[in-house]
Design a protein around this motif. Sequence first.
Motif, short mmCIF file in Angstrom:
data_model
loop_
_atom_site.label_atom_id
_atom_site.label_comp_id
_atom_site.label_asym_id
_atom_site.label_seq_id
_atom_site.Cartn_x
_atom_site.Cartn_y
_atom_site.Cartn_z
N LYS A 1 0.82 -1.14 -0.09
CA LYS A 1 0.12 -0.08 -0.07
C LYS A 1 0.83 1.23 -0.07
O LYS A 1 0.68 2.31 -0.63
N LYS A 2 1.96 1.27 0.97
CA LYS A 2 2.90 2.49 0.73
C LYS A 2 3.47 2.63 -0.69
O LYS A 2 3.62 3.85 -0.96
N ARG A 3 3.88 1.41 -1.41
CA ARG A 3 4.66 1.65 -2.46
C ARG A 3 3.44 2.17 -3.78
O ARG A 3 3.88 3.05 -4.45
N MET A 4 2.16 1.70 -3.41
CA MET A 4 0.96 2.25 -4.23
C MET A 4 0.74 3.67 -4.38
O MET A 4 0.82 4.38 -5.14
N LEU A 5 0.90 4.17 -2.98
CA LEU A 5 0.74 5.79 -2.46
C LEU A 5 1.97 6.63 -3.18
O LEU A 5 1.81 7.55 -3.45
N GLU A 6 2.93 5.93 -3.01
CA GLU A 6 4.40 6.65 -3.54
C GLU A 6 4.17 6.67 -5.01
O GLU A 6 4.75 7.73 -5.60
N THR A 7 4.02 5.75 -5.77
CA THR A 7 4.14 5.76 -7.15
C THR A 7 2.80 5.81 -8.05
O THR A 7 2.91 6.31 -9.10
N MET A 8 1.60 5.82 -7.27
CA MET A 8 0.45 5.90 -7.89
C MET A 8 0.12 4.91 -9.08
O MET A 8 -0.75 5.15 -9.94
N ASP A 9 1.06 3.96 -9.18
CA ASP A 9 0.63 2.57 -10.05
C ASP A 9 -0.73 1.90 -9.45
O ASP A 9 -0.68 1.66 -8.37
N SER A 10 -1.25 1.40 -10.57
CA SER A 10 -2.44 0.51 -9.94
C SER A 10 -1.90 -0.93 -9.94
O SER A 10 -1.11 -1.46 -10.61
N PRO A 11 -2.71 -1.82 -9.22
CA PRO A 11 -2.32 -3.11 -8.94
C PRO A 11 -2.15 -3.77 -10.16
O PRO A 11 -1.65 -4.74 -10.43
N SER A 12 -3.36 -3.64 -11.19
CA SER A 12 -3.26 -4.29 -12.47
C SER A 12 -2.20 -4.02 -13.30
O SER A 12 -1.82 -5.02 -13.87
N GLN A 13 -1.81 -2.75 -13.14
CA GLN A 13 -0.43 -2.52 -14.06
C GLN A 13 0.80 -3.42 -13.48
O GLN A 13 1.71 -4.08 -14.19
N ARG A 14 0.85 -3.52 -12.08
CA ARG A 14 1.78 -4.20 -11.54
C ARG A 14 1.69 -5.58 -11.88
O ARG A 14 2.78 -6.34 -12.32
N LEU A 15 0.47 -6.37 -12.13
CA LEU A 15 0.32 -7.71 -12.20
C LEU A 15 0.62 -7.87 -13.63
O LEU A 15 1.38 -8.84 -14.20
#
Length: 302
Positions: free
Chosen positions: A164-178
């Motif tokens: 969650k912390k990385r998501m807030l810092e990068t604003m990347d969506s989980p689906s893009q990560r996947l």
Amino acid sequence: MSILKLDQTINVLNDMNSTKESWNVVVRVLRLWFVQDFMKQKIPFSLEMVLQDEQGVRIHASVRRTLIYKFQSQIYEGHVYSIQSFSVTSNLGSYRTTKHAYKINFQYGTKLNAFLSAGEVDNAVISIEFAKVKFFRDNIYVQNCIDCTRVEYNVLTEEALLLKKRMLETMDSPSQRLSQLCESSKQTHEDEFLHSTARNTIAGLKDCREVNTFIVLVTIKHVVDDNDLWYKVQLRVINDIDSTTFMLFDREASSLLSKSCAEMFESHDKNENLLNEFAEILEKNVLFKVDSKMDKGFRANL
């Protein structure tokens, strides 16, 4: 399990009446029970429940005997659901569990979507354990394993908090990560067809009532000649005990015949004879990957 879109209109129970069936309510199941049939004790007469929305308004809901099989494994006491496409009738009778003027009757087409949990909506972390990751047409999908997969919403483990912390810092969506999984993790075509995808038969496909993907071994017996369907090819296929028709669209037909559907039908001779490409595949045993869709038949892929 379905996920309710946040932009859908949600109705409150206070507004409920019998003028329409296009209601969408979000409720918790406060009480759930079966009403026994004293004449047929092995078969319940109905499934009854008391529902409550976020305003504290309660309403009674019923599932008739012939639909119990469809909903009894989908709804549980204490859980929260969105419910759509049901009928509303007057709340009559000598025993009424709520003071609401109306009650809900489930229909065959009633949609029941479960909420995993309450809590934070933005930047929520969902933990999925014991699931399968599949690759289809260069896209990545997560698929559940029956009676095994576990899904948790807004988990508070150390790994979840770091994500969650990385998501807030990068604003990347989980689906893009996947979608950025490394190439080495992808399955080969051979693994997908021979090892990782469930197998089935033609009879099993016809009896299937779930959305799934299967590998089926069949023999191609006949090409259905339909000049109106220039964008697809229909194949009559058989196995030891059954037969059916598989539909191949341009992508699949090109893989099997090295030509698009349009090209094949353009070169179809006037004497209605099969093309050489068609003749070459008849009587051949072929493995098809078949997408089975609930109440909508199935579609074959190579």
